[in-house]
Design an enzyme around this catalytic site. Structure first.
Site, PDB file in Angstrom:
ATOM      1  N   LYS A  79      15.016  93.497  77.118  1.00 56.46           N
ATOM      2  CA  LYS A  79      15.317  94.696  76.343  1.00 56.46           C
ATOM      3  C   LYS A  79      14.533  95.883  76.901  1.00 56.46           C
ATOM      4  CE  LYS A  79      15.257  96.166  71.476  1.00 56.46           C
ATOM      5  NZ  LYS A  79      14.930  95.709  70.105  1.00 56.46           N
ATOM      6  N   SER A 154      18.470  96.010  66.719  1.00 55.13           N
ATOM      7  CA  SER A 154      18.345  96.883  67.876  1.00 55.13           C
ATOM      8  C   SER A 154      18.425  96.155  69.227  1.00 55.13           C
ATOM      9  CB  SER A 154      17.001  97.632  67.803  1.00 55.13           C
ATOM     10  OG  SER A 154      15.915  96.728  67.871  1.00 55.13           O
ATOM     11  N   SER A 178      17.261  91.644  64.219  1.00 56.21           N
ATOM     12  CA  SER A 178      18.153  91.883  65.348  1.00 56.21           C
ATOM     13  C   SER A 178      18.197  90.726  66.339  1.00 56.21           C
ATOM     14  CB  SER A 178      17.756  93.168  66.088  1.00 56.21           C
ATOM     15  OG  SER A 178      16.457  93.085  66.620  1.00 56.21           O
TER      16      SER A 178
END
Length: 364
Positions: A79, A154, A178
Site C-alpha cells: 500500500k 482504504s 479495510s
C-alpha cells in the site's frame, strides 16, 4: 502460467524453493496480469517497480542454494501508505507526489528480510481516510467484479489486486476494517515490536500440531449488535454453518455474552474523532468541536455519535476511551479462546457503487 497468479504466497514460496518454478517466472506472470487487467482496475499506481523487481527475482533464483526466508523470491505489493526505500511513496497526498523515502517502513523491511520482492505500490484514498479508493492524486480504483463499484478502502487497491491475481500478498493497513473487508492482507496482532515502530508486533514462528476438523470448535453469528446484514449474506452464513455441521465440527451460534456492541462502536468513534483533530491547528480544533456539538444534537448511529464526542475529548477522556477499548478486546479474547474460529459477515452487504464523498472522514 496464468494459474500461478492465483496461488497463495506460501505455495509460491514452496514451489520456488523446490525449484518447480523460478522467481523470475512468477514475477513475469504477475507483470503480464498487471498489463492485462490493471488499466481497468487502477489498483496499481504509476509506481511499478518493474526493473528492480526483475533484478531481485534473478538474485533470488541464483541464491536458492543459500539460506532463504519464508517468502524467498515471492513478488508482493505494498500500500502506498508505507515508506519504501528508493521507491516513491505518496500516501495519495499531493504534497508527497514525488516523495522518495530513504528507508523502509518496519513492516516492509521485515517482508524484504523474509525474501519478498516489492513489485508495486497500491492505490488508496487520500491519507488513508475513506471507505472507497478514490484518490485525488492516483485516480479511482475499481472493483474487478463490477467496475462501477468500489473495491473498498482504504486498502482498496491492494484488495482489488489480490482478488484479480495481480499480487499474491499485499501489505495493507487497517483503521476500521479495510483489510478484513476483502481479506487481502491478514496479519498478526501482538503487544510489542522493535525499537523503530512500536505499533508493529514482533513476529514469532510457531509450529502448531495438525488437527482434524472434527476436533475443532466454531462459533458463528449473523448479528453484530444490530448492524444490518443483507438476506443474501445471512443465507450464505447459514450454508457455511450447515457445511461445518456436515463435517462433524462442534458448532455454536453465539456472540460473546454481555458484549455491548453499541458501546463498542461508540468507543471506537470517540478514539477516531480524537485522533482526527489531534494534529489540527487551534482554529481547526475549534471547528471540529463545533461540528461535534452540532452532530450530537442529531439522531446518529453509535459510531457517528462517538466521533462527534471524540472531537471534543481532553487527554483524560481519550485515555478513558482507550481503556474501554482494552476491556472490549479482553472480552473478545476470552470468548475466542473457547473456539478455533468465529464465522461471521465481513460486511453488511456487497460492494456499493462509486459515489461522491461528503464527509471529511471519507463517508460516502
Amino acid at each position: 502460467m496464468s494459474d500461478v497468479t492465483f496461488l497463495c504466497a506460501y505455495e509460491l514460496a514452496r514451489m520456488i524453493g523446490d525449484r518447480n518454478i523460478s522467481a523470475t517466472e512468477v514475477l513475469e506472470a504477475y507483470l503480464a496480469a498487471i498489463t492485462k487487467h490493471n488499466p481497468n482496475l487502477n489498483a496499481i499506481i504509476a509506481t511499478l517497480n518493474e526493473n528492480q523487481a526483475r533484478l531481485r527475482a534473478q538474485e533470488a533464483d541464483e541464491a536458492l542454494s543459500r539460506r532463504r526466508g519464508p517468502l524467498h523470491g515471492v513478488a508482493i505489493t505494498v500500500k502506498d501508505y508505507f515508506e519504501t526505500a528508493g521507491l516513491r511513496t505518496t500516501c495519495s497526498y499531493k504534497p508527497l507526489a514525488n516523495y522518495i523515502p530513504k528507508t523502509d517502513a518496519t513492516a516492509v523491511a521485515r517482508l524484504k528480510a523474509a525474501g519478498a520482492i516489492i513489485l508495486a505500490k497500491m492505490n488508496m484514498p487520500k491519507q488513508a481516510v475513506g471507505f472507497q479508493t478514490d484518490s485525488p492524486l492516483l485516480g479511482r480504483a475499481n472493483n474487478l467484479w463490477n467496475l462501477e463499484c468500489t473495491p473498498g478502502g482504504s486498502s482498496g487497491g491492494g484488495a482489488a489486486a489480490v482478488a484479480a491475481g495481480l499480487s499474491p500478498l499485499d501489505l495493507g493497513s487497517d483503521g476500521g476494517g479495510s483489510i478484513r473487508i476483502r481479506l487481502a492482507a491478514p496479519g498478526p496482532i501482538a503487544r510489542s515490536g522493535d525499537n523503530r515502530e512500536w505499533e508493529v508486533p514482533s513476529t514469532i514462528q510457531e509450529n502448531l500440531p495438525q488437527r482434524s476438523l472434527q476436533e475443532m470448535r466454531f462459533a458463528w453469528t449473523d448479528n453484530f449488535g444490530g448492524v444490518p446484514v443483507t438476506t443474501e449474506t445471512r443465507e450464505v452464513l447459514k450454508k457455511v454453518a450447515l457445511r461445518l455441521e456436515e463435517l462433524r465440527c462442534h458448532l455454536e451460534q453465539c456472540n460473546p455474552s454481555d458484549f455491548d456492541f453499541s458501546e463498542a462502536w461508540e468507543t471506537f468513534g470517540e478514539i477516531c474523532g480524537a485522533q482526527v483533530v489531534a494534529h489540527e491547528s487551534a482554529l481547526g480544533k475549534l471547528q471540529y468541536k463545533l461540528l461535534g456539538l452540532i452532530g450530537r444534537s442529531q439522531n446518529q448511529s453509535a459510531f457517528l455519535r462517538g466521533i462527534s464526542r471524540g472531537f471534543g475529548l481532553n487527554l483524560r477522556q481519550y485515555l478513558d476511551a482507550l481503556e474501554r477499548r482494552d476491556r472490549f478486546a479482553c472480552s473478545l479474547e476470552q470468548f475466542l479462546c473457547q473456539y478455533d474460529g468465529w464465522v461471521g459477515p465481513v460486511t453488511p452487504g456487497p460492494a456499493f457503487t462509486h459515489r461522491q464523498v461528503s464527509s471529511p472522514l471519507g463517508f460516502p
